[in-house]
Design an enzyme around this catalytic site. Structure first.
Site, mmCIF file in Angstrom:
data_model
loop_
_atom_site.group_PDB
_atom_site.id
_atom_site.type_symbol
_atom_site.label_atom_id
_atom_site.label_comp_id
_atom_site.label_asym_id
_atom_site.label_seq_id
_atom_site.Cartn_x
_atom_site.Cartn_y
_atom_site.Cartn_z
ATOM 1 N N HIS A 73 0.816 -1.220 0.000
ATOM 2 C CA HIS A 73 0.000 0.000 0.000
ATOM 3 C C HIS A 73 0.847 1.267 0.000
ATOM 4 O O HIS A 73 0.314 2.364 -0.157
ATOM 5 C CB HIS A 73 -1.002 -0.010 1.175
ATOM 6 C CG HIS A 73 -0.427 0.284 2.511
ATOM 7 N ND1 HIS A 73 -0.168 -0.692 3.457
ATOM 8 C CD2 HIS A 73 -0.091 1.452 3.104
ATOM 9 C CE1 HIS A 73 0.309 -0.128 4.562
ATOM 10 N NE2 HIS A 73 0.363 1.173 4.371
ATOM 11 N N ASP A 118 0.227 -7.734 1.847
ATOM 12 C CA ASP A 118 0.617 -6.318 1.815
ATOM 13 C C ASP A 118 2.138 -6.212 1.822
ATOM 14 O O ASP A 118 2.762 -5.867 2.826
ATOM 15 C CB ASP A 118 0.007 -5.589 3.014
ATOM 16 C CG ASP A 118 0.134 -4.075 2.909
ATOM 17 O OD1 ASP A 118 0.579 -3.589 1.844
ATOM 18 O OD2 ASP A 118 -0.212 -3.384 3.889
ATOM 19 N N SER A 217 4.029 2.770 8.146
ATOM 20 C CA SER A 217 3.710 1.747 7.146
ATOM 21 C C SER A 217 4.946 1.317 6.363
ATOM 22 O O SER A 217 5.771 2.145 5.983
ATOM 23 C CB SER A 217 2.689 2.294 6.156
ATOM 24 O OG SER A 217 1.409 2.305 6.692
#
Length: 267
Positions: A73, A118, A217
């Site tokens: 992402h 992910d 992230s």
């Protein structure tokens, strides 16, 4: 929709998490600053070119001179030409870091946001120049399944406060790298604590009033083994309010994708 607009839209969602990628994302809740005399040579900052300049928005780890491991992402469907990688720094204002441009984002073909896979590998140029102190790779080879109650460490430049406080940004979004030491929990316990979408492709960690937040992230979750440091996770998602004692952090389980990572290194 432009990449930046898409990121801002996702960041505004109340369901997914505090880790959703955004050009306005920042910095680890309940952590501590990495001491000035210590280095985290495998950690990098992913930065995006905006009208206001280059901004940190995600983390990543060095797995080869020209390859960075991060979350899908953090780069899928983005304009990769606007992404750069800053390595070899503890503070984002350090002018002695090494900057490379992203060439390609290889996101896992099975990636589904907040569901599975992910993980992505960024190709960069120029290749990073390893040294014995500030720039070095982290081990990601191995398929050993990490269970619960394992001591792990996460580093990054994620937001320090559970919710955005724009009026005191200087206190909540410092540029110096921070870290958290806490423990993994079993996927069963992670499910029971509210992460009902967690799968075997993911690993959870939990601590009291500590956790990853916006801007973390893609960053590396590592553990110590008899062979040294080993990356076991990639920051994927959590709650929109970071660092709650009831909410585990969810990471992509690196061992699940060991073969895929090796394939990307050969391309």
């Amino acid at each position: 929709m432009s990449a930046i607009a898409r990121l801002l839209f996702l960041a505004a969602l109340s369901i997914p998490c505090c880790i959703v990628h955004s050009s306005n994302m920042r910095r680890i809740v309940g952590g501590a600053m990495v001491p000035e005399n210590e280095q985290v040579p495998y950690q990098v900052s992913l930065q995006f070119q905006t009208k206001r300049g280059i901004r940190h928005y995600c983390g990543g780890s060095i797995i080869a001179p020209n390859r960075i491991l991060t979350a899908a992402h953090c780069c899928k469907d983005m304009n990769v030409t606007l992404i750069t990688v800053l390595a070899g720094v503890r503070n984002l204002d350090d002018r002695h870091g090494f900057r490379s441009k992203a060439l390609k984002c290889a996101a896992h073909p099975d990636y589904q946001m907040l569901v599975t896979s992910d993980i992505a590998v960024l190709s960069i140029d120029p290749p990073l120049k390893y040294n014995s102190l500030t720039i070095a790779p982290i081990s990601v080879i191995g398929k050993e399944f990490v269970p619960g109650n394992v001591s792990v460490t996460i580093t990054g430049w994620g937001r320090m406060f559970p919710i955005p406080l724009n009026f005191i940004q200087s206190l909540t979004i410092p540029n110096t790298m921070r870290r958290i030491n806490y423990h993994t929990i079993t996927n069963k316990k992670c499910y029971e604590m509210g992460k009902t979408r967690v799968t075997d492709t993911e690993i959870c960690a939990h601590g009291l009033f500590k956790g990853v937040c916006s801007g973390d992230s893609g960053g590396p979750l590592v553990m110590k083994s008899s062979k040294g440091l080993h990356q076991v996770g990639i920051v994927s998602y959590g709650w929109i309010i970071c660092g709650l004692s009831i909410a585990p952090d969810v990471y992509t389980r690196v061992s699940t994708f060991s073969d895929w990572i090796q394939e990307q290194l050969k391309k």
